[in-house]
Design an enzyme around this catalytic site. Structure first.
Site, PDB file in Angstrom:
ATOM      1  N   GLN A 104      30.326 126.785  14.241  1.00  0.00           N
ATOM      2  CA  GLN A 104      30.977 125.628  13.619  1.00  0.00           C
ATOM      3  C   GLN A 104      31.841 126.087  12.454  1.00  0.00           C
ATOM      4  O   GLN A 104      31.369 126.768  11.541  1.00  0.00           O
ATOM      5  CB  GLN A 104      29.937 124.616  13.127  1.00  0.00           C
ATOM      6  CG  GLN A 104      30.580 123.352  12.594  1.00  0.00           C
ATOM      7  CD  GLN A 104      29.563 122.281  12.255  1.00  0.00           C
ATOM      8  OE1 GLN A 104      29.151 122.152  11.118  1.00  0.00           O
ATOM      9  NE2 GLN A 104      29.169 121.502  13.256  1.00  0.00           N
ATOM     10  N   CYS A 151      31.545 116.267   7.744  1.00  0.00           N
ATOM     11  CA  CYS A 151      30.751 116.481   6.533  1.00  0.00           C
ATOM     12  C   CYS A 151      31.135 115.484   5.443  1.00  0.00           C
ATOM     13  O   CYS A 151      32.314 115.366   5.098  1.00  0.00           O
ATOM     14  CB  CYS A 151      30.951 117.908   6.038  1.00  0.00           C
ATOM     15  SG  CYS A 151      29.929 118.310   4.605  1.00  0.00           S
ATOM     16  N   MET A 194      23.552 120.182   8.426  1.00  0.00           N
ATOM     17  CA  MET A 194      22.359 120.989   8.693  1.00  0.00           C
ATOM     18  C   MET A 194      22.480 122.370   8.039  1.00  0.00           C
ATOM     19  O   MET A 194      21.895 123.347   8.498  1.00  0.00           O
ATOM     20  CB  MET A 194      22.150 121.114  10.191  1.00  0.00           C
ATOM     21  CG  MET A 194      21.958 119.776  10.889  1.00  0.00           C
ATOM     22  SD  MET A 194      20.417 118.957  10.466  1.00  0.00           S
ATOM     23  CE  MET A 194      19.284 119.872  11.492  1.00  0.00           C
ATOM     24  N   ASP A 201      21.115 108.688  14.509  1.00  0.00           N
ATOM     25  CA  ASP A 201      19.863 107.980  14.799  1.00  0.00           C
ATOM     26  C   ASP A 201      19.241 108.368  16.131  1.00  0.00           C
ATOM     27  O   ASP A 201      18.637 107.535  16.813  1.00  0.00           O
ATOM     28  CB  ASP A 201      20.066 106.454  14.732  1.00  0.00           C
ATOM     29  CG  ASP A 201      20.462 105.972  13.349  1.00  0.00           C
ATOM     30  OD1 ASP A 201      20.383 106.774  12.398  1.00  0.00           O
ATOM     31  OD2 ASP A 201      20.858 104.811  13.214  1.00  0.00           O
TER      32      ASP A 201
END
Length: 353
Positions: A54, A85, A1, A188
């Site tokens: 993060q 990542c 993100m 999801d």
């Protein structure tokens, strides 16, 4: 993100619903070197609690120094270590979702971070592994638990899958069964009911949302209602979406401190907000090229505010849906999982994805 979860978007999401909102990925080397761009990414609103940071790093000593800096300077209330990542510039250095394969190095990083953090909780985010032949999530979860992390989040895809296919929720259930600390499921979660299904199917203690909130900050209102056992869901008409777009752009301008640059940052969100709505291609294109709030107001005024929410888009993926592919790794990375050395030039000097 990266480039999404800045202070402006986090504030917008908090205005819609409760949750723990994590900042963009910050690299530990850039933090300890006080890279100006990175230090700016550390900004939190005065009312943002807990402040969730993060971190990404490969060198245990640098990671520990970064965590120590966070604690000593009271920069955050929670630290999340990113081992999920999958982007090539990260994995080819041995970082992100590639790192847990070298389980001794992974342990050194996590244990060092937890010790440096003292009273600040540390969590770990990871993927299933590099690919189906090199799965790491159970062993990594056990290592993280032993090192003293507060929780582990698992994205039910491998690095090779990137963002393709379907997330493997069974892997989340396996990890939950293997650990005693909380396990959070990721992958999801497009709608609030997906979150309920994930928790029911996997036993997860909570969910992590990524792409599902792109252009849909009201998803967090739905999640709050769902976990409270309430049936209502937010289905904004186009007028309400336009108001949210305006608020988002306004917050970005306020954060950036420069209207043209703040509006430029907003442009990438336009397609996500308007997905499925009856908006012509010319108007979409013009909205994606705005340079001022006045221009945005003029163009938003051309939308049909009564247009209902496009229900056919519910449950559909948002953001990146790329194809699987070979993971970029340092030469010989897979040869010895017991190796704990830091690859040459592994630490990135700037932050982001």
């Amino acid at each position: 993100m990266a480039g999404i979860t800045n202070i402006a978007f986090r504030k917008l999401c908090r205005e819609h619903g409760a949750g723990l909102y994590v900042c963009e990925m910050v690299t530990t080397r850039a933090l300890v070197e006080r890279n100006p761009k990175t230090m700016r990414m550390l900004a939190f609103s005065a009312d943002e609690r807990p402040r969730s940071l993060q971190l990404y790093g490969i060198d245990p000593e640098i990671v520990a120094r970064a965590v120590r800096m966070v604690v000593d300077e009271n920069l955050a209330d929670h630290i999340d270590l990113n081992f999920g990542c999958p982007v090539p510039k990260v994995t080819r250095k041995g970082g992100g979702s590639a790192l847990p394969w070298r389980h001794r190095l992974f342990e050194r990083i996590v244990r060092g971070a937890v010790e440096a953090a003292e009273h600040v909780p540390v969590t770990v985010k990871m993927r299933k592994g590099i690919d189906d032949d090199h799965l790491t999530y159970v062993r990594a979860g056990l290592i993280a638990q032993e090192a003293g992390v507060a929780a582990v989040a698992l994205h039910g895809r491998t690095a090779a899958q990137r963002y393709s296919g379907r997330a493997d929720w069974d892997a989340i259930a396996d990890l939950k069964a293997a650990l005693e600390i909380p396990v959070l499921g990721n992958g999801d979660i497009w709608e609030a009911d997906d979150a309920l299904r994930m928790v029911e199917q996997t036993g997860a203690d909570g969910v992590v949302v990524g792409r599902g909130c792109l252009g849909r900050p009201w998803l967090f209102a739905d999640l709050t209602a769902a976990f409270d056992g309430r049936p209502e869901r937010v289905l904004p008409n186009l007028g309400e979406v336009a108001a949210t777009m305006r608020r988002h752009a306004e917050l970005l301008v306020e954060w950036v401190g420069d209207e043209p640059h703040g509006c430029a940052d907003f442009r990438k969100h336009v397609a996500w907000y308007l997905k499925g709505f009856p908006v012509g291609s010319e108007l979409r294109q013009r909205l994606a090229m705005i340079s001022s709030l006045m221009e945005l107001d003029d163009l938003l005024g051309k939308l049909d505010p009564a247009a209902p929410y496009p229900r056919e888009t519910l449950g559909q993926p948002r953001g990146r849906t790329n194809s699987p592919g070979k993971v970029a790794l340092p030469e010989g990375w897979l040869d010895d999982p017991d190796a704990d050395g830091v690859p040459d030039g592994a630490e990135l000097a700037d932050s982001g994805g």
